[in-house]
Design a protein around this motif. Structure first.
Motif, short mmCIF file in Angstrom:
data_model
loop_
_atom_site.label_atom_id
_atom_site.label_comp_id
_atom_site.label_asym_id
_atom_site.label_seq_id
_atom_site.Cartn_x
_atom_site.Cartn_y
_atom_site.Cartn_z
N ARG A 1 4.24 0.25 -15.77
CA ARG A 1 4.15 -0.14 -17.18
C ARG A 1 2.82 -0.82 -17.47
O ARG A 1 2.14 -0.53 -18.45
N MET A 2 2.42 -1.73 -16.59
CA MET A 2 1.17 -2.46 -16.80
C MET A 2 -0.05 -1.57 -16.60
O MET A 2 -1.05 -1.70 -17.31
N LEU A 3 0.01 -0.66 -15.64
CA LEU A 3 -1.12 0.26 -15.43
C LEU A 3 -1.33 1.16 -16.64
O LEU A 3 -2.47 1.41 -17.05
N LEU B 1 -0.51 7.83 -15.72
CA LEU B 1 0.22 8.07 -14.48
C LEU B 1 0.75 9.49 -14.36
O LEU B 1 0.93 9.99 -13.27
N LEU B 2 1.04 10.12 -15.47
CA LEU B 2 1.64 11.46 -15.43
C LEU B 2 0.73 12.47 -16.13
O LEU B 2 1.19 13.30 -16.90
N ARG C 1 0.84 -1.21 0.00
CA ARG C 1 0.00 0.00 0.00
C ARG C 1 0.88 1.25 0.00
O ARG C 1 0.64 2.19 -0.77
N GLU C 2 1.90 1.27 0.85
CA GLU C 2 2.80 2.43 0.91
C GLU C 2 3.53 2.63 -0.41
O GLU C 2 3.72 3.76 -0.86
N LEU C 3 3.95 1.54 -1.05
CA LEU C 3 4.64 1.65 -2.33
C LEU C 3 3.70 2.19 -3.41
O LEU C 3 4.07 3.10 -4.17
N LEU C 4 2.49 1.67 -3.49
CA LEU C 4 1.56 2.11 -4.53
C LEU C 4 1.20 3.58 -4.38
O LEU C 4 0.97 4.28 -5.37
N GLN C 5 1.20 4.08 -3.15
CA GLN C 5 0.92 5.50 -2.92
C GLN C 5 1.93 6.41 -3.62
O GLN C 5 1.61 7.55 -3.95
N ARG C 6 3.11 5.91 -3.90
CA ARG C 6 4.13 6.71 -4.58
C ARG C 6 3.68 7.14 -5.98
O ARG C 6 4.16 8.14 -6.51
#
Length: 198
Positions: free
Chosen positions: A187-189, A196-197, A19-24
């Motif tokens: 990449r997959m998202l 993402l950006l 969860r903490e990583l995905l928040q990045r």
């Protein structure tokens, strides 16, 4: 006509580390427990186990939320072809670290992204080679008492004091060792249609 709004994002994991990583990535997301049996199959190799479980977790959550983009991930510590899971107890963590001292362990971290509504499904694996120092029993005991990493595959958290256990880390996706390879995930998202950006 396709919607201009991105699909909702779900992390199919109860791991606080993921969860903490995905928040990045600064994307809004919710968390859903995948409820998947993580027992290895007889003779299953660690990379195959990690891949199977990551995909099973993503598919399990996607079945309940078919319009969402779902991330599933799993990590298996691979000691000479033997899978090492989460120790759960101090005694098992001690035994794992004693077996790993002075050796190279490959942390196999798989990530899957699934969206039932669009038919999207991708799976990838990051293999992180970690060389452990020749640890003394006293160092192992000090570390385990200080950090209590009993919910981590391989009994060590490199993002904390566990870094002092190591001689080297070799990876092309630096967050993979913590539990979610973000380069592969991003990449997959993007391939699943989540900007993402933007």
């Amino acid at each position: 006509m396709p919607s201009s709004l991105p699909r909702p994002l779900l992390l199919g994991s109860t791991s606080v580390y993921r969860r903490e990583l995905l928040q990045r990535l600064r994307l809004p997301f919710d968390v859903a427990a995948p409820d998947v049996d993580e027992t290895p199959q007889p003779g299953e190799r660690p990379p195959d186990l990690a891949r199977r479980l990551a995909l099973a977790k993503a598919r399990a959550v996607a079945a309940r939320h078919p319009e969402a983009v779902v991330i599933g991930s799993d990590q298996v510590a691979d000691l000479g072809g033997e899978p090492l899971g989460k120790p759960g107890t101090h005694e098992r963590a001690t035994e794992q670290l004693r077996r790993m001292r002075g050796r190279t362990v490959i942390f196999q971290t798989a990530v899957a992204v699934v969206c039932q509504g669009s038919g999207f499904e991708q799976l990838d694996l990051a293999a992180v080679r970690v060389r452990f120092r020749a640890l003394s029993d006293a160092e192992i005991e000090f570390y385990l008492r200080a950090e209590q990493p009993y919910d981590c595959a391989g009994s060590a958290k490199s993002e904390g004091l566990g870094i002092a256990l190591l001689d080297a880390i070799d990876s092309d996706d630096p967050t993979a060792l913590v539990g979610l390879p973000l380069i592969r995930t991003a990449r997959m998202l993007r391939a699943a249609g989540l900007p993402l950006l933007a």
